[in-house]
Motif scaffolding. Structure first.
Motif, PDB file in Angstrom:
ATOM      1  N   VAL A 132      -4.305  15.057 -10.675  1.00 49.01           N
ATOM      2  CA  VAL A 132      -3.623  15.160 -11.965  1.00 49.01           C
ATOM      3  C   VAL A 132      -2.382  14.273 -12.001  1.00 49.01           C
ATOM      4  N   THR A 133      -1.677  14.179 -10.884  1.00 41.57           N
ATOM      5  CA  THR A 133      -0.504  13.303 -10.840  1.00 41.57           C
ATOM      6  C   THR A 133      -0.895  11.862 -11.107  1.00 41.57           C
ATOM      7  N   ARG A 134      -2.012  11.440 -10.542  1.00 39.32           N
ATOM      8  CA  ARG A 134      -2.459  10.070 -10.787  1.00 39.32           C
ATOM      9  C   ARG A 134      -2.860   9.878 -12.248  1.00 39.32           C
ATOM     10  N   SER A 138      -1.201   7.148 -15.557  1.00 41.60           N
ATOM     11  CA  SER A 138      -1.980   6.247 -16.401  1.00 41.60           C
ATOM     12  C   SER A 138      -1.872   6.557 -17.886  1.00 41.60           C
ATOM     13  N   LYS A 139      -1.182   7.660 -18.223  1.00 35.61           N
ATOM     14  CA  LYS A 139      -1.034   8.092 -19.615  1.00 35.61           C
ATOM     15  C   LYS A 139      -2.372   8.381 -20.275  1.00 35.61           C
ATOM     16  N   SER A 140      -3.372   8.757 -19.472  1.00 39.66           N
ATOM     17  CA  SER A 140      -4.669   9.110 -20.047  1.00 39.66           C
ATOM     18  C   SER A 140      -4.697  10.562 -20.502  1.00 39.66           C
ATOM     19  N   ILE A 141      -3.615  11.308 -20.217  1.00 43.89           N
ATOM     20  CA  ILE A 141      -3.479  12.681 -20.677  1.00 43.89           C
ATOM     21  C   ILE A 141      -2.127  12.832 -21.370  1.00 43.89           C
ATOM     22  N   ASP A 156       4.730   9.063  -6.012  1.00 45.51           N
ATOM     23  CA  ASP A 156       3.834   9.487  -7.097  1.00 45.51           C
ATOM     24  C   ASP A 156       4.646   9.970  -8.287  1.00 45.51           C
ATOM     25  N   ILE A 157       5.611  10.836  -8.020  1.00 46.74           N
ATOM     26  CA  ILE A 157       6.391  11.448  -9.099  1.00 46.74           C
ATOM     27  C   ILE A 157       7.218  10.407  -9.838  1.00 46.74           C
ATOM     28  N   LYS A 158       7.656   9.385  -9.132  1.00 46.98           N
ATOM     29  CA  LYS A 158       8.441   8.325  -9.780  1.00 46.98           C
ATOM     30  C   LYS A 158       7.650   7.609 -10.868  1.00 46.98           C
ATOM     31  N   GLU A 159       6.325   7.648 -10.784  1.00 47.91           N
ATOM     32  CA  GLU A 159       5.487   6.923 -11.738  1.00 47.91           C
ATOM     33  C   GLU A 159       4.913   7.795 -12.838  1.00 47.91           C
ATOM     34  N   VAL A 160       5.258   9.067 -12.865  1.00 45.02           N
ATOM     35  CA  VAL A 160       4.757   9.973 -13.897  1.00 45.02           C
ATOM     36  C   VAL A 160       5.298   9.558 -15.265  1.00 45.02           C
ATOM     37  N   ASN A 161       4.408   9.551 -16.263  1.00 39.23           N
ATOM     38  CA  ASN A 161       4.785   9.079 -17.596  1.00 39.23           C
ATOM     39  C   ASN A 161       4.564  10.098 -18.700  1.00 39.23           C
ATOM     40  N   VAL A 162       4.200  11.327 -18.353  1.00 47.03           N
ATOM     41  CA  VAL A 162       3.929  12.343 -19.371  1.00 47.03           C
ATOM     42  C   VAL A 162       4.692  13.616 -19.019  1.00 47.03           C
ATOM     43  N   PRO A 163       4.873  14.523 -19.973  1.00 50.96           N
ATOM     44  CA  PRO A 163       5.529  15.793 -19.664  1.00 50.96           C
ATOM     45  C   PRO A 163       4.804  16.515 -18.525  1.00 50.96           C
ATOM     46  N   GLU A 185      14.405  16.482  -9.393  1.00 51.67           N
ATOM     47  CA  GLU A 185      15.475  15.514  -9.625  1.00 51.67           C
ATOM     48  C   GLU A 185      14.918  14.207 -10.187  1.00 51.67           C
ATOM     49  N   ILE A 186      13.796  13.765  -9.635  1.00 50.90           N
ATOM     50  CA  ILE A 186      13.184  12.522 -10.122  1.00 50.90           C
ATOM     51  C   ILE A 186      12.732  12.680 -11.564  1.00 50.90           C
ATOM     52  N   LEU A 187      12.045  13.776 -11.850  1.00 53.43           N
ATOM     53  CA  LEU A 187      11.545  13.994 -13.208  1.00 53.43           C
ATOM     54  C   LEU A 187      12.687  14.134 -14.210  1.00 53.43           C
ATOM     55  N   ALA A 188      13.768  14.783 -13.793  1.00 54.95           N
ATOM     56  CA  ALA A 188      14.908  14.974 -14.692  1.00 54.95           C
ATOM     57  C   ALA A 188      15.571  13.649 -15.059  1.00 54.95           C
ATOM     58  N   SER A 189      15.362  12.623 -14.226  1.00 56.45           N
ATOM     59  CA  SER A 189      15.945  11.307 -14.502  1.00 56.45           C
ATOM     60  C   SER A 189      15.119  10.498 -15.488  1.00 56.45           C
ATOM     61  N   LYS A 190      14.014  11.094 -15.973  1.00 56.56           N
ATOM     62  CA  LYS A 190      13.137  10.402 -16.910  1.00 56.56           C
ATOM     63  C   LYS A 190      13.283  11.028 -18.291  1.00 56.56           C
ATOM     64  N   PRO A 191      14.198  10.567 -19.096  1.00 62.07           N
ATOM     65  CA  PRO A 191      14.420  11.185 -20.407  1.00 62.07           C
ATOM     66  C   PRO A 191      13.237  11.033 -21.354  1.00 62.07           C
ATOM     67  N   GLU A 192      12.359  10.098 -21.055  1.00 60.56           N
ATOM     68  CA  GLU A 192      11.237   9.858 -21.950  1.00 60.56           C
ATOM     69  C   GLU A 192      10.140  10.917 -21.829  1.00 60.56           C
ATOM     70  N   ALA A 193      10.182  11.740 -20.773  1.00 60.38           N
ATOM     71  CA  ALA A 193       9.145  12.753 -20.579  1.00 60.38           C
ATOM     72  C   ALA A 193       9.782  14.054 -20.095  1.00 60.38           C
ATOM     73  N   ASP A 194       9.513  15.138 -20.795  1.00 60.01           N
ATOM     74  CA  ASP A 194      10.070  16.429 -20.431  1.00 60.01           C
ATOM     75  C   ASP A 194       9.479  16.897 -19.098  1.00 60.01           C
ATOM     76  N   SER A 195      10.198  17.793 -18.420  1.00 62.98           N
ATOM     77  CA  SER A 195       9.712  18.312 -17.142  1.00 62.98           C
ATOM     78  C   SER A 195      10.253  19.704 -16.891  1.00 62.98           C
ATOM     79  N   TYR A 196       9.576  20.400 -15.994  1.00 58.38           N
ATOM     80  CA  TYR A 196       9.964  21.765 -15.641  1.00 58.38           C
ATOM     81  C   TYR A 196       9.464  22.044 -14.238  1.00 58.38           C
ATOM     82  N   VAL A 197      10.321  22.587 -13.389  1.00 62.75           N
ATOM     83  CA  VAL A 197       9.940  22.939 -12.017  1.00 62.75           C
ATOM     84  C   VAL A 197      10.413  24.357 -11.742  1.00 62.75           C
TER      85      VAL A 197
END
Length: 238
Positions: A132-134, A138-141, A156-163, A185-197
């Motif tokens: 799922v991370t991969r 790719s923004k296929s989801i 892997d997480i550095k390249e995530v592009n979706v919430p 921390e990595i996800l929180a630095s990506k304002p373009e995609a929401d995240s929750y841990v």
């Protein structure tokens, strides 16, 4: 993931449960739950015990009841991991690498989109979380949820592009809390995609899908995670 913790409490497989809803999707035998008229889909990618494990099918039915078209493909081609001294987990993993899982997942996503579904989310359990991370790169989801992930790296997480939501546990050698905090921390630095841990206390790796349904505390914790997964998809897959 080679240790006992990952594969403790293996499920009793039940391939006949929901057999009337087994279809081919993207070349994979797939458990399907939900109305074929639904416009929103969720792809569930199992842990090493595969798509016949009854709890993952119950999870699929639960998500489908919220209005999603839910698919659980057999990424292991009828060969899920089973305890066998002649074929330890590390040997089994050589035959079922997450790279192959990703290629199969892309085929499943394409098949779902060909049905006219307008949006798609994906959730991965343990082994499935890497796949799922991969997909998330790719923004296929449209949205992703990782549950007690294995194999997922900081790169892997550095390249995530979706919430993305990550539901981890206090007791986990493969997705330990310290690592998940780094993911956060990595996800929180990506304002373009929401995240929750979130780190769930007093439970171990595999708790969302390999829990004993007769254990009230275990079931309640798993159900809480399932609801948070569903809430994430309801928010972003629309």
């Amino acid at each position: 993931m080679a240790g006992a913790q990952c594969c403790s409490n293996p499920p009793t497989l039940n391939p006949n449960r929901g057999a009337s809803t087994i279809e081919q999707l993207g070349g994979l035998k797939t458990y399907i739950s939900g109305s074929p008229n639904a416009k929103l889909a969720v792809l569930l990618i199992s842990d090493v015990f595969g798509y016949e494990a009854p709890n993952i099918r119950m999870i699929a039915d639960k998500v489908a009841a919220a209005g999603f078209y839910v698919t659980v493909p057999d990424f292991f081609y009828g060969d899920p991991f089973v305890y066998d001294n002649n074929r330890p987990l590390q040997v089994w993993l050589k035959d079922h690498a997450t790279d192959k899982g990703f290629e199969d997942a892309k085929s499943a996503v394409e098949a779902l989109k060909s049905k006219g579904l307008s949006a798609l989310g994906a959730a991965g359990f343990c082994w499935g979380a890497k796949v799922v991370t991969r997909l998330s790169k790719s923004k296929s989801i449209e949205a992703a949820v990782l549950l007690h992930p294995s194999f997922v790296t900081l790169d892997d997480i550095k390249e995530v592009n979706v919430p993305m939501a990550i539901l981890g546990v206090e007791i986990d050698n493969y997705g330990p809390p310290a690592l998940l905090k780094q993911f956060e921390e990595i996800l929180a630095s990506k304002p373009e995609a929401d995240s929750y841990v979130e780190i769930f206390p007093n439970v171990a790796h595999g708790w969302t899908v390999r829990y004993n349904v007769e254990d009230e505390a275990a079931a309640n914790s798993a159900n809480e995670a399932h609801q948070k997964m569903l809430d994430w998809f309801s928010k972003y897959v629309r």
